[in-house]
Design an enzyme around this catalytic site. Sequence first.
Site, PDB file in Angstrom:
ATOM      1  N   THR A 117       0.818  -1.217   0.000  1.00 54.91           N
ATOM      2  CA  THR A 117       0.000   0.000   0.000  1.00 54.91           C
ATOM      3  C   THR A 117       0.849   1.263   0.000  1.00 54.91           C
ATOM      4  O   THR A 117       1.962   1.273   0.557  1.00 54.91           O
ATOM      5  CB  THR A 117      -0.910   0.008   1.251  1.00 54.91           C
ATOM      6  OG1 THR A 117      -1.530   1.296   1.367  1.00 54.91           O
ATOM      7  CG2 THR A 117      -0.141  -0.252   2.531  1.00 54.91           C
ATOM      8  N   TYR A 141      -1.671   0.220   9.998  1.00 60.12           N
ATOM      9  CA  TYR A 141      -1.925  -0.545   8.766  1.00 60.12           C
ATOM     10  C   TYR A 141      -0.698  -0.477   7.853  1.00 60.12           C
ATOM     11  O   TYR A 141      -0.170  -1.493   7.411  1.00 60.12           O
ATOM     12  CB  TYR A 141      -3.179   0.010   8.071  1.00 60.12           C
ATOM     13  CG  TYR A 141      -3.341  -0.460   6.661  1.00 60.12           C
ATOM     14  CD1 TYR A 141      -3.463  -1.817   6.376  1.00 60.12           C
ATOM     15  CD2 TYR A 141      -3.364   0.449   5.593  1.00 60.12           C
ATOM     16  CE1 TYR A 141      -3.586  -2.257   5.062  1.00 60.12           C
ATOM     17  CE2 TYR A 141      -3.498   0.017   4.298  1.00 60.12           C
ATOM     18  CZ  TYR A 141      -3.614  -1.330   4.037  1.00 60.12           C
ATOM     19  OH  TYR A 141      -3.735  -1.763   2.740  1.00 60.12           O
TER      20      TYR A 141
END
Length: 327
Positions: A117, A141
């Site tokens: 990501t 995350y």
Amino acid sequence: MTTILVTGGAGYIGSHACKALRAAGYTPVTYDSLVTGWQDAVKFGPFEQGDLRDAARLDEVFAKHRPVAVMHFAALSLVGDSMKDPGPYWDNNVIGSLRLIEAAIRAGCLNFVFSSTCATYGDQDGVVLDEDTAQAPINAYGASKRAIEDMLNNFTASHGLRAVIFRYFNVAGADADGEVGEHHRPETHLIPLMLDAIDGKRPALTVFGTDYPTPDGTCIRDYVHVMDLVAAHVLGLKWLEAGKPGRVFNLGTGTGFSVREVVANSAKVTNRPVPVNEGPRRPGDAVALVSGSSRAQAELGWAPIRSDMETMIADAWRWHQSGHYDR
Ligand code: UDP
């Protein structure tokens, strides 16, 4: 047919990947816990229920299906949740990925395509985010995904694993044929929440922060159509099949949209007003995340052909109105 183990194949991106793999002549075997996935999204190959952290179950599935590669999508992926409670992000994402890598190595399956990501870059005001940008995640995350990237690199050095690592920007849209689409419970993503507000399923969209240092005060993101994104994964697999070494690729278009611009586009595409409230910033959000790279285009031959904002919203809207979303 060549078998690919798809973790998270019952989820949003994983289910689209299974469709693309099937269309490209592969057999996608979905491995999914169904904690956030949907069994009825598994339409393109066999299904095996299991948790990433369950080594015995993983061994069983590798032995049964003998995949030549793993596409690893399964993860917790909510920035806001990861800030409230990072534990599950380290447990499910990092420990789960370690168990998966170990099982793959035991089975002699050394090819990985991994979902990382742009959140691994963190908040880098004004810096062009290309694959060589130093990673400095600002939320748990992003930190969990960076740890998995490091882990894959370590196992490349020690065991000859090869990993194509894709750093996604913001994924949007749905399958153009309407077979699969985006469905999270609870939903936290901008575009589906906005479509809910447009058709009255929620009172309004809350814009998280209007005082950011951007032209209209809202966060800027680079949106990429899920069909384009999964097409890159098939190219990544072919890259590994051709014997090429592991590589990192950003998957974004290089064009940023503010939250207000996404709202304006949604009103235009649906021809309906978008009820909007303005709220405080969401902890963990970077000001702007836009890919500064065209490495995937140059090296993989990737062409993001459906990633214009209007097509992404139109495809998401069609899926939203199809009733699947009401499950
Ligand atoms: N966002 C928002 N309201 C919402 C959900 C998201 O304003 O209800 C904003 C969020 O702050 C971010 C952008 O929309 O700037 C995209 O957020 P999303 O959760 O869709 O994806 P993320 O960037 O967290 O992966």
